[in-house]
Design an enzyme around this catalytic site. Structure first.
Site, PDB file in Angstrom:
ATOM      1  N   ASP A  13     -23.162  -1.069 -24.612  1.00  0.00           N
ATOM      2  CA  ASP A  13     -22.849  -1.601 -25.941  1.00  0.00           C
ATOM      3  C   ASP A  13     -24.047  -2.404 -26.436  1.00  0.00           C
ATOM      4  OD1 ASP A  13     -21.510  -2.290 -28.213  1.00  0.00           O
ATOM      5  OD2 ASP A  13     -20.043  -3.600 -27.260  1.00  0.00           O
ATOM      6  N   ASP A 107     -23.641   2.419 -31.879  1.00  0.00           N
ATOM      7  CA  ASP A 107     -24.123   1.362 -30.989  1.00  0.00           C
ATOM      8  C   ASP A 107     -23.425   1.275 -29.636  1.00  0.00           C
ATOM      9  OD1 ASP A 107     -21.746   0.526 -32.086  1.00  0.00           O
ATOM     10  OD2 ASP A 107     -22.364  -1.547 -32.356  1.00  0.00           O
ATOM     11  N   GLU A 108     -22.580   2.240 -29.290  1.00  0.00           N
ATOM     12  CA  GLU A 108     -21.951   2.181 -27.965  1.00  0.00           C
ATOM     13  C   GLU A 108     -21.589   3.579 -27.470  1.00  0.00           C
ATOM     14  OE1 GLU A 108     -17.995   0.428 -27.642  1.00  0.00           O
ATOM     15  OE2 GLU A 108     -17.771   0.511 -29.818  1.00  0.00           O
TER      16      GLU A 108
END
Length: 365
Positions: A13, A107-108
């Site tokens: 993350d 983003d993860e």
């Protein structure tokens, strides 16, 4: 009860991704409280830097409230093309280690490194190496969670944020989940957490004492999910080609709308956008949901399931109109959204899930 399947799962993350990218590209913003999003009356925070989060600024918060919490807050317009570029660079690093990469957003992502390209038996060391590579290649910090399944890895990635990681070894799973505050369980939102508090459930240990029938009675279909995850059971595989569950679009208006004529005009624009996205993704859906946010910020959804799949703007708009006129508006409206679910990809996913074989494996982490 299902058997626990043990894999080596990493959840990576990025730390305050959008805000960190803006601080990376503009040194003048470093160390300052910034929010990515619009600063207008109708603006919403898409992401906040850690400096801003200290003041209670968070994503999905109205810009007005964010500014009230943090008077020195600096608003920066989002640059999604730049975020996508860096996200792809990060994803390329993941693929150096495994092809089993399931992105959740820009983003993860989840990575299954049970068998990996580096032949490294330590998922903990792989996560550390990946985070170092991301820093070297992008200048950005990432956090990670490492454990036997996606649920625990996801929860663990929050433990040592920012720029840290947490490994929950197989023998530590039970104690980790029992000590966990219920609001930190992935899938337990604010409303559910408050409901659990009223039922005397404050930690994983409290949740574990509740029988399945009790959880089903109080939480419906989610009851079984809570019953399983608190026991470390979450056998969902990392799916590289993650199948989309729904597709939609929404608009927040500069001024509240009280006229249904103007609402229909906005719904037509939203329907066109959804048609473009459906065409691009080559999917169609049966269930249409209309989302309405009123001027007092109360949210209402109205849904309808058709007997056939739709993907054209005309049919989407027709169904949305029907839902709009379903009942009278209570207040003026600040946001309208349409989403399509029950997609024609769902059956393919069901087939994939049936392929899962429950086997007990032992790993060193």
């Amino acid at each position: 009860m299902e058997e626990i399947i043990q894999r080596k799962i990493i959840h990576v993350d990025m730390d305050a991704f959008y805000a960190s990218v803006e601080q990376l590209d503009n040194p003048e913003l470093r160390g300052k409280p910034i929010a990515v999003g619009g600063s207008s009356q109708r603006g919403v925070v898409a992401a906040a830097s850690y400096e801003a989060r200290k003041f209670g600024v968070k994503s999905a918060m109205s810009s007005v409230l964010a500014k009230r919490n943090c008077p020195d807050l600096i608003f920066v317009k989002p640059r999604f093309e730049r975020y996508k570029e860096l996200s792809q660079r990060i994803r390329n690093i993941f693929f150096e280690y495994t092809d089993l990469v399931e992105p959740l957003s820009l983003d993860e992502a989840y990575l299954d490194v049970s068998q990996n390209k580096k032949g490294n038996p330590s998922a903990t060391m792989i996560a550390k190496e990946i985070r170092q590579r991301i820093k070297e290649k992008t200048g950005l910090n990432a956090s990670a969670g490492i454990s036997i399944n996606k649920f625990i890895a996801k929860v663990a990635s929050d433990v040592n944020k920012p720029n840290g990681q947490k490994t929950v070894n197989p023998e530590e799973v039970e104690a980790f989940l029992e000590d966990l505050e219920i609001r930190k369980f992935y899938g337990v939102g604010k409303v559910t957490a408050e409901k659990m508090y009223r039922l005397g459930i404050f930690t994983g240990k409290d949740l574990k004492t509740k029988p399945l029938d009790f959880l089903n009675d109080h939480f419906g279909k989610s009851g079984e999910y809570y019953y399983q995850v608190v026991r470390g059971i979450h056998n969902s595989e990392v799916k590289p080609s993650r199948i989309r569950k729904s597709l939609g679009a929404e608009r927040t208006f500069e001024e509240n709308i009280s006229s249904e004529v103007f609402m229909l005009e906005r719904l037509e624009n939203i329907s066109e956008e959804i048609e473009r996205r459906l065409t691009r993704s080559k999917v169609a859906g049966k269930t249409i949901t209309l989302k309405i946010k009123y001027s007092d910020f109360t949210l209402q959804t109205r849904s309808k399931t058709l007997s056939y799949y739709i993907s054209s703007k005309e049919l989407i708009l027709e169904a949305a109109k029907e839902l709009l006129y379903q009942e009278k508006m209570r207040e003026s409206v600040r946001l309208l959204g349409i989403s399509l679910s029950n997609l024609n990809t769902d059956k393919a996913e069901e087939k994939e899930e049936k392929k899962e074989i429950a086997v007990q494996l032992k790993f060193d982490f």
